[in-house]
Design an enzyme around this catalytic site. Structure first.
Site, PDB file in Angstrom:
ATOM      1  N   GLU A 137      -0.797  -6.228   0.316  1.00  0.00           N
ATOM      2  CA  GLU A 137      -0.384  -4.818   0.409  1.00  0.00           C
ATOM      3  C   GLU A 137      -0.113  -4.437   1.865  1.00  0.00           C
ATOM      4  OE1 GLU A 137      -2.204  -2.316  -3.208  1.00  0.00           O
ATOM      5  OE2 GLU A 137      -3.186  -2.011  -1.285  1.00  0.00           O
TER       6      GLU A 137
ATOM      7  N   HIS B 158      -9.955  -3.457   0.459  1.00  0.00           N
ATOM      8  CA  HIS B 158      -8.756  -2.607   0.357  1.00  0.00           C
ATOM      9  C   HIS B 158      -8.456  -2.028   1.739  1.00  0.00           C
ATOM     10  CE1 HIS B 158      -6.055   0.662  -0.726  1.00  0.00           C
ATOM     11  NE2 HIS B 158      -5.794  -0.049  -1.812  1.00  0.00           N
TER      12      HIS B 158
HETATM   13  O1  G3P Z   1      -4.445  -0.179  -4.297  1.00  0.00           O
HETATM   14  C1  G3P Z   1      -3.112   0.116  -4.508  1.00  0.00           C
HETATM   15  C2  G3P Z   1      -2.554   0.948  -3.442  1.00  0.00           C
HETATM   16  O2  G3P Z   1      -3.066   0.808  -2.180  1.00  0.00           O
HETATM   17  C3  G3P Z   1      -1.087   1.129  -3.467  1.00  0.00           C
HETATM   18  O3  G3P Z   1      -0.954   2.495  -3.407  1.00  0.00           O
HETATM   19  O4  G3P Z   1       0.046   4.627  -3.903  1.00  0.00           O
HETATM   20  O5  G3P Z   1       1.420   2.837  -2.815  1.00  0.00           O
HETATM   21  O6  G3P Z   1       0.758   2.600  -5.209  1.00  0.00           O
HETATM   22  P1  G3P Z   1       0.409   3.178  -3.872  1.00  0.00           P
END
Ligand code: G3P
Length: 232
Positions: free
Chosen positions: A144, A96
């Site tokens: 991400e 992550h």
């Molecule tokens: O692991 C999911 C995360 O990093 C995304 O965070 O708060 O943008 O949904 P968020």
């Protein structure tokens, strides 16, 4: 339903948000189980390590937020794949953005997870990193872009090409790897767009944890995921 993973998949990462620790994590698990049953969308939770065991009684997949690339033995303070599996997790997140590993450690962590039967969700900050980790044949790669995490600006809206390019390129490396996306997802529309762009689910944290009503928010996300995948 149950503890097995199916798609579309929504993984809620509880990070270290106090709103979702201990008993409150159980509350979220109960809601996730109900919404999952009602919509047919698989909802998994990635709680704090200390809450994996208490969530393992629910009919949803539970993910560790991390494992270390270690064997059993003298590794004080590390997270051992066997311990996570024994606590009742179905899978684990690896790499992550908030807990990055070197590429050589990602490979070992995936191997360790496979040895104990844990599914793997390997995070990648870019398409190229996604391509690199797909070579290790994880169960899933989650794209991400870190600059969108926690912003409320969804990857599927702000950077749709990152999602679609990642899906295309990762599937070329290994068609069995499922692609998720995450960062900034806060609405059913964001989830719908993510699935239409080719991903098979999402990774979300603040969009659910900080929502005024967990059930409403999960229901909106899960219905959108089911609708989008039903139309494909
Ligand atoms: O692991 C999911 C995360 O990093 C995304 O965070 O708060 O943008 O949904 P968020």
């Amino acid at each position: 339903m149950g503890r097995n993973i199916h798609y579309p998949l929504i993984i809620v990462n509880l990070k270290t948000y106090l709103e979702a620790v201990g008993k409150k994590a159980e509350e979220l698990a109960k809601i996730s189980e109900k919404v999952s049953y009602e919509t047919g969308t698989c909802i998994g939770l990635a709680p704090n390590f200390t809450d994996i065991s208490r969530l393992s009684i629910f009919n949803i997949p539970v993910f560790s937020q991390h494992i270390d690339p270690i064997e059993p033995g003298p590794y004080t303070g590390h997270i051992l794949a066997e311990s996570v599996a024994e606590a009742g997790a179905t899978g684990t997140i690896v790499n992550h953005s908030e807990k990055r590993l070197k590429i050589s450690d990602i490979e070992v962590a995936i191997e360790r997870a496979k040895e104990v039967g844990l599914a793997t969700v390997v995070c990648a900050n870019t398409t190229r990193v996604g391509i690199a980790v797909a070579a290790f044949a994880p169960s899933m790669v989650a794209i991400e872009p870190p600059e969108l995490i926690g912003t409320g600006i969804a990857v599927s809206k702000a950077k749709p090409e990152v999602v679609s390019n990642s899906v295309r390129e990762i599937k070329k490396i290994d068609p069995n790897v499922e692609v998720l996306c995450g960062a900034g997802i806060v609405s059913g529309r964001d989830v719908y767009a993510a699935i239409k762009l080719g991903s098979n689910g999402i990774l979300v944290a603040s969009g659910v944890i900080k929502a005024p009503n967990w059930e409403n928010s999960l229901l909106e996300f899960a219905k959108a995921a089911a609708d989008a995948s039903g139309e494909l």
